[in-house]
Design an enzyme around this catalytic site. Structure first.
Site, mmCIF file in Angstrom:
data_model
loop_
_atom_site.group_PDB
_atom_site.id
_atom_site.type_symbol
_atom_site.label_atom_id
_atom_site.label_comp_id
_atom_site.label_asym_id
_atom_site.label_seq_id
_atom_site.Cartn_x
_atom_site.Cartn_y
_atom_site.Cartn_z
ATOM 1 N N SER A 51 -27.938 -20.362 35.493
ATOM 2 C CA SER A 51 -26.800 -21.080 34.644
ATOM 3 C C SER A 51 -26.179 -19.159 33.956
ATOM 4 O O SER A 51 -25.534 -18.960 34.086
ATOM 5 C CB SER A 51 -27.902 -21.964 33.803
ATOM 6 O OG SER A 51 -26.699 -22.890 33.233
ATOM 7 N N HIS A 62 -28.618 -29.346 38.175
ATOM 8 C CA HIS A 62 -28.667 -28.236 37.439
ATOM 9 C C HIS A 62 -30.513 -27.763 36.908
ATOM 10 O O HIS A 62 -30.545 -29.438 35.692
ATOM 11 C CB HIS A 62 -28.279 -28.469 36.102
ATOM 12 C CG HIS A 62 -27.942 -27.227 35.389
ATOM 13 N ND1 HIS A 62 -27.010 -26.522 36.076
ATOM 14 C CD2 HIS A 62 -28.178 -26.548 34.523
ATOM 15 C CE1 HIS A 62 -26.982 -25.251 35.519
ATOM 16 N NE2 HIS A 62 -27.688 -24.939 33.609
ATOM 17 N N ASP A 119 -24.608 -31.550 39.256
ATOM 18 C CA ASP A 119 -24.225 -30.147 38.447
ATOM 19 C C ASP A 119 -22.587 -29.931 37.817
ATOM 20 O O ASP A 119 -22.024 -29.531 39.076
ATOM 21 C CB ASP A 119 -25.168 -29.423 38.967
ATOM 22 C CG ASP A 119 -24.483 -27.855 37.852
ATOM 23 O OD1 ASP A 119 -24.439 -28.395 36.782
ATOM 24 O OD2 ASP A 119 -25.517 -26.713 38.233
#
Length: 355
Positions: free
Chosen positions: A193, A315, A285
């Site tokens: 991320s 995610h 996501d």
């Protein structure tokens, strides 16, 4: 967070999660509900079950204040990261002012590769503890030393503080590779991320010694536009559209910064100097489309890249090592890519130069 989630110790909730995932498949499906299909993808039953249990418990990682968000991430991570992985020696390090944590698998030979890892959390949350078990897993399963960097967080330290610290950590690793018993010419960068963002940005701005591989889990690479995946998966799949705006407002409150390649690395004109890359996205996501656009641009500019979409996941799956099997399997696949990438880097070093 609900009063139920607040009142129960994390170990109790974690035990309840493991119990739920140990139920027969028909019961798990009954709890999870009817299959969810979006954009031609079906949410994996284990992913759907975890999201349903998260809603029941009230563990929704709300975006109220940075302190509350950090506490919620720490709590949710303890629920799903699993038992502490052994077989690795762990010690703290100071990386020229950036706190770090070093993971060294037992009996690993000197001169082996090193992975510098940056944790996720929207540049606002996360720390060495939140990604401790993931770093242990990567170290043990890939057979590499791992150096985790605890960069400064926003809003106390807005953009580009995190990117500066990520660069400092990599440069420290290069300068101290011998002390770490690592090969300075086989250093990889990785992250999930926001951490994937920092890994890519650091690789793009590396000096004379460059990383030989990039390991990116669902990276944030473009804050300048809203892609279709944000509209499709922006609510109900852990990372929400609201959270993404909240994180960016804290990390880069100036709209001008959103087009800066040190944040939106996808916008960099020349990515051709980046190393071979494994980039994994999750089907459900909001960041899916920008990550895949980044992989496609790498390929167009001649960078060897493997793009892997896990269509049924959401995610944050890389931290979910303690429940279900599909999440761990996805991380294990990335470990295989890391091992292969580092082996190929070693083979390239061994090829003699021609006159």
């Amino acid at each position: 967070m609900s009063k139920l989630a607040e009142s129960l110790p994390p170990r109790v909730l974690a035990g309840a999660l493991r119990f739920a995932f140990g139920l027969p498949a028909p019961l798990r499906r009954l709890i999870a509900g009817r299959p969810i299909t979006l954009d031609g993808q079906e949410l994996h039953p284990e992913a759907q079950l975890l999201l349903k249990l998260q809603r029941i418990s009230g563990e929704d990682w709300r975006t109220s204040t940075p302190a509350a968000n950090r506490a919620a991430l720490a709590r949710s991570t303890r629920l799903v990261c699993g038992p502490v992985i052994g077989g690795v020696a762990v010690r703290p390090l100071d990386l020229d002012g950036v706190p770090g944590r070093f993971y060294e698998p037992t009996s690993l030979a000197a001169g082996s590769p090193l992975l510098v890892f940056y944790h996720g959390g929207g540049w606002v949350s996360g720390d060495l503890d939140s990604h401790d078990n993931l770093c242990r897993f990567l170290a043990v399963e890939a057979g590499v030393r791992v150096l985790s960097a605890d960069y400064r967080l926003a809003p106390e330290h807005p953009f580009p503080a995190a990117a500066d610290d990520a660069q400092t950590a990599f440069e420290w690793a290069v300068a101290h590779a011998d002390e770490l018993k690592a090969d300075r010419d086989r250093i990889a960068l990785g992250g999930d991320s926001a951490g994937g963002n920092l890994a890519a940005v650091t690789a793009l701005h590396a000096g004379a010694v460059k990383p030989v591989f990039l390991l990116l889990f669902y990276p944030a690479v473009d804050a300048s536009v809203r892609r279709r995946s944000r509209e499709l998966f922006g609510n109900g799949f852990f990372l929400t559209d609201e959270k993404m705006d909240w994180f960016l407002d804290h990390y880069a409150p100036s709209r001008e910064a959103h087009s800066d390649p040190r944040l939106s690395v996808l916008l960099a004109e020349d990515l051709g100097g980046l190393p071979p890359t494994y980039l994994a996205t999750a089907g459900f996501d909001p960041l899916r489309d920008e990550g895949e656009a980044f992989a496609e641009k790498l390929a167009r500019q001649g960078v060897p890249v493997v793009l892997r979409r896990h269509p049924g996941l959401f995610h944050g799956y890389a931290n979910i090592l303690g429940v279900g099997g599909v999440f761990r399997e996805a991380v294990a696949e990335a470990v295989g890519a890391l091992r292969t990438g580092l082996a190929l880097a070693n083979a390239r070093q061994d090829v003699p130069e021609t006159a």
